[in-house]
Design a protein around this motif. Structure first.
Motif: not given
Length: 336
Positions: A73-78, A59-65
């Protein structure tokens, strides 16, 4: 100046290490009892709490995305997940001071200007802290009778901590939202700080951070859907953490699932008031104080250790692998 700052940080880390060492020595018997209690926890429960920790980090990674997507410029989920674990590593490796830089680095590498990346990182941190506060305060108000029953003698201290937390959050929101009042406060700060050379640099830094925060907040408010998604993701990730005590010791005591979540939310909020690098020691102390009346001292110590291991050191261990790969590939630099 840089040497002085570096030396100051080293002294801070040494003193923190010494203090933790003294606490561990003085509390060695109850800690040993708590570790022995940990050995009685079934393997399937260990598996569930590890899964909850991994869900938090996802979920934290999803927040960063979501945050990176505000600038188009969205980062990939990975890459976003990699960023989340890397920041978890830096949070411990730098005693909390480097986690934000880790996110700025990833956002900048994803094509976002350093200044805007800094602002977005500040907004994310603000929303993170606001969620902790609102979760804890809401749990306290909704389950006040139950909390009073178990921790009646601590209510005055809890009330003070909640008031401090509410004041801090109100101050952050006040500065974050552009207004004539916040602009006046910042200008006053510059005038007062400008009279002293030593203070001026700190004031200039704070006002620059406030400016970046306000710019990023203004952009975030324009992205209503993104803001709602981030808030929901924050609620989900903290619920994952707050379920850990229930999974481990839910069969003990008379608390419902909601009661366990509320107690843990309150514990995390109260620990945030105590000034400690990365919250090390503060969270454990509050956990033991709050939960001793619910599940007993030995189990509360065991729970505090387990909670720290799966919420802090498990992500740190995974993040250390990413950090090691980063160090092998090239030196990390963030340009202006």
């Amino acid at each position: 100046m840089k040497n002085w700052i570096s030396g100051h940080k080293k002294i801070k880390r040494i003193l923190t290490g010494v203090l933790i060492g003294i606490i561990l020595f003085l509390c060695r018997k109850p800690i040993i009892d708590g570790i022995q209690e940990m050995r009685r926890i079934p393997a399937d429960k260990i598996g569930w709490i590890v899964l909850l920790s991994l869900c938090y980090m996802t979920a934290e990674g999803a927040v960063v995305k979501q945050v990176s997507g505000i600038q188009g410029r969205p980062l990939s989920i990975f890459k976003a997940l990699e960023c989340a674990y890397y920041c978890a590593f830096l949070r411990i490796a730098t005693f909390g001071s480097g986690a934000g830089l880790g996110e700025i680095y990833y956002l900048h590498k994803g094509g976002i200007e350093t200044a805007k990346a800094t602002g977005l990182s500040l907004v994310q941190y603000m929303l993170h802290k606001i969620t902790i506060a609102l979760y804890g305060i809401t749990g306290f108000l909704l389950l006040y009778k139950i909390i009073r029953e178990y921790t009646g003698g601590l209510l005055p201290y809890m009330g003070t901590a909640i008031a401090i937390t509410a004041a801090i959050i109100a101050g952050i929101v006040f500065i974050a939202l552009p207004s004539k009042a916040s602009a006046w406060v910042l200008s006053l700060l510059v005038k007062v700080g400008g009279r002293h050379e030593k203070v001026k640099k700190k004031v200039d830094f704070l006002t620059e951070q406030a400016r970046l925060l306000q710019e990023a907040s203004a952009e975030m408010l324009k992205e209503g859907r993104t803001l709602i998604k981030i808030i929901l993701l924050n609620l989900f990730k903290f619920t994952c953490w707050y379920l850990i005590p229930f999974v481990v010791y839910g069969k003990y005591g008379e608390l419902s699932t909601v009661g366990w979540i509320a107690f843990t939310a309150l514990t995390n909020m109260l620990a945030g008031v105590i000034p400690a690098p990365s919250g090390l020691g503060a969270l454990e102390a509050v956990f033991i104080v709050i939960y001793s009346s619910v599940i007993g001292r030995e189990r509360s110590i065991s729970l505090a250790i387990i909670y720290r291991l799966v919420t802090t050191f498990l992500p740190f261990a995974i993040g250390s692998i990413i950090a090691w790969n980063q160090s092998k590939s090239k030196e990390i630099q963030i340009s202006d």
